[in-house]
Design an enzyme around this catalytic site. Structure first.
Site, PDB file in Angstrom:
ATOM      1  CD  GLU A  36      46.781 -50.257  23.948  1.00  0.00           C
ATOM      2  OE1 GLU A  36      45.830 -50.160  24.748  1.00  0.00           O
ATOM      3  OE2 GLU A  36      47.882 -50.766  24.249  1.00  0.00           O
ATOM      4  CG  ASP A  39      38.736 -50.575  25.536  1.00  0.00           C
ATOM      5  OD1 ASP A  39      38.848 -49.835  24.534  1.00  0.00           O
ATOM      6  OD2 ASP A  39      38.973 -50.189  26.704  1.00  0.00           O
ATOM      7  CB  SER A 128      52.805 -42.557  32.374  1.00  0.00           C
ATOM      8  OG  SER A 128      52.078 -43.328  33.311  1.00  0.00           O
ATOM      9  CB  SER A 131      45.244 -47.234  34.070  1.00  0.00           C
ATOM     10  OG  SER A 131      44.937 -47.592  32.783  1.00  0.00           O
ATOM     11  CB  SER A 132      47.377 -42.416  37.229  1.00  0.00           C
ATOM     12  OG  SER A 132      47.173 -41.472  36.210  1.00  0.00           O
ATOM     13  CB  SER A 133      42.246 -41.476  35.554  1.00  0.00           C
ATOM     14  OG  SER A 133      42.642 -41.907  34.301  1.00  0.00           O
ATOM     15  CG  ASP A 177      42.429 -48.045  30.924  1.00  0.00           C
ATOM     16  OD1 ASP A 177      42.885 -48.940  30.194  1.00  0.00           O
ATOM     17  OD2 ASP A 177      42.442 -46.848  30.636  1.00  0.00           O
TER      18      ASP A 177
HETATM   19  C1  GLA Z   1      42.658 -45.800  27.207  1.00  0.00           C
HETATM   20  C2  GLA Z   1      41.211 -46.158  27.535  1.00  0.00           C
HETATM   21  C3  GLA Z   1      40.953 -47.654  27.342  1.00  0.00           C
HETATM   22  C4  GLA Z   1      41.445 -48.149  25.988  1.00  0.00           C
HETATM   23  C5  GLA Z   1      42.867 -47.669  25.719  1.00  0.00           C
HETATM   24  C6  GLA Z   1      43.327 -47.979  24.318  1.00  0.00           C
HETATM   25  O1  GLA Z   1      43.518 -46.364  28.127  1.00  0.00           O
HETATM   26  O2  GLA Z   1      40.883 -45.784  28.839  1.00  0.00           O
HETATM   27  O3  GLA Z   1      39.576 -47.917  27.524  1.00  0.00           O
HETATM   28  O4  GLA Z   1      40.563 -47.768  24.964  1.00  0.00           O
HETATM   29  O5  GLA Z   1      42.996 -46.260  25.907  1.00  0.00           O
HETATM   30  O6  GLA Z   1      43.428 -49.354  24.146  1.00  0.00           O
END
Ligand code: GLA
Length: 385
Positions: A36, A39, A128, A131-133, A177
């Site tokens: 986490e 990236d 939430s 990754s809905s976006s 994501d």
């Molecule tokens: C969000 C970002 C990702 C990543 C995470 C944390 O989801 O969109 O690129 O940095 O936070 O790991």
């Protein structure tokens, strides 16, 4: 279930736009198992796509206008935009995500010669951390690519979707994501090196356990500004390290030992802490994947817990709700590991739970979080691999 959802969407489509011929699309969400805030630091991530996601019904239009309606945000009504010359428009609300994709496509030379009528229906809870976006962005990219025959491969679409979020929406996110959404494969997580975009699939075989996603129901709405601050802190720390190690490109290139030797060159203690998370989390991710691949699910779970500690103590992105939910999980029998997932500041945790313990787990989490029934605990990903 899916058929019912599509039939409902068709009804809404006819109400809003008329009885046109439509095509249907689905784009998943993602849950990150470990890795986490690594990236954008050139490290590794280990996400998987989940069966919740975003559905679209789409019809071509003859002109260059798009009309788009979300069944999840009915109060925003039908939103309209042109397929060319777009810029961010606050009034268009959630439609800025698809607009952003249209815009980056145009800038990359993939001009859309007509618009669409689109009904969206998402099964991911908004905000939430699932990754809905990104799901909506990749969905838009696939719709455009197919309608106009641009011939882009999925990784190219993933990169354009990330660019839409960075330059159009203004969230400086990494690539995880969009990559997980676009490249996910059933029953697998993806080990992605975000420095090189090298990746491989890793089968999720958890024996008698499952992945359980639990939602704090606290939307991570303030996340974008705090997210950009974390990112800037890591970049600044990296620049200071480069003064003594010019060949360094990313924090993700450092082992924990190397970092410990160099850390004194980061002048701000807070930035040193942020960088330490980025480095340790990256190395932890590789260790965790190795453990999972040698069937050591227990070790994977322990490393998930360590990840949460680091996100809480060094990166400071967990907050009361996520900490409460993780602590609740750690106290329970049959929980192999649990941590926050996604950007943090709200959103979901991800836990590995023995199948026999899942009913009690759900009940205890539901009761434990402020004693209220406000927790949606879902068993979504990878079912019983
Ligand atoms: C969000 C970002 C990702 C990543 C995470 C944390 O989801 O969109 O690129 O940095 O936070 O790991």
């Amino acid at each position: 279930m899916e058929q019912e959802l599509l039939a409902e969407m068709k009804k809404v489509f006819t109400e809003k736009f008329g009885a046109e011929e439509t095509r249907s699309y689905f784009s998943p969400g993602r849950v990150n198992l470990i890795g986490e805030h690594t990236d954008y630091n050139g490290g590794h991530v280990f996400p998987c796509a989940i069966s919740l996601g975003t559905y679209a019904l789409v019809a071509d239009r003859k002109d260059t206008k798009t009309r788009i309606y979300s069944m999840n945000l009915a109060d925003k009504g039908v939103i309209e935009f042109e397929m060319s010359g777009l810029s961010y428009d606050k009034a268009k609300n959630w439609a800025n995500y698809p607009m952003g994709v249209v815009s980056v496509f145009e800038q990359a030379g993939h001009k859309c010669s007509h618009g669409f009528d689109i009904v969206i229906n998402g099964t991911l809870p908004n905000g939430s951390g699932l990754s809905s976006s990104a799901s909506l962005e990749v969905l838009t990219a696939v719709i455009l690519n197919e309608a106009f025959g641009f011939g882009l491969d999925m990784v190219e679409m993933v990169k354009l979707s990330q660019k839409a979020e960075n330059v159009f929406v203004g969230v400086n996110c990494g690539i995880m994501d969009q990559f997980a959404v676009g490249m996910g494969k059933q029953d697998c997580a993806i080990l992605l090196d975000c420095n090189t975009l090298d990746y491989r699939y890793s089968k999720i075989a958890l024996k008698d356990a499952s992945i359980v996603i639990s939602n704090t129901n606290k939307p991570h709405s303030l996340a974008s500004s705090a997210y950009n601050v974390r990112r800037a802190q890591c970049e600044h720390a990296l620049n200071e390290l480069k003064e003594v190690k010019p060949e360094l490109n990313a924090l993700g290139e450092l082992s924990n030992e190397e970092f410990n030797k160099l850390a004194g060159h980061i002048s701000e203690p807070l930035e040193r802490q942020r960088a330490r998370h980025a480095v340790c989390e990256n190395n932890r991710t590789m260790e965790a994947v190795a453990a999972l691949e040698s069937d050591d699910v227990e070790k994977f779970g322990k490393l998930m817990n360590d990840s949460h500690f680091s996100l809480r103590d060094d990166y400071d992105v967990t907050g009361k709700e996520l900490d409460t939910l993780a602590e609740l999980a750690w106290q329970q029998d049959g929980v192999i590991g649990s941590r926050m997932t996604g950007a943090g500041f709200g959103g979901c945790t991800v836990s590995l739970v023995k199948n026999s313990a899942i009913p009690a787990f759900k009940e205890n989490c539901r009761q434990g979080l402020y004693g209220k029934d406000r927790l949606c605990t879902e068993l979504l990903c990878c079912k019983h691999c």
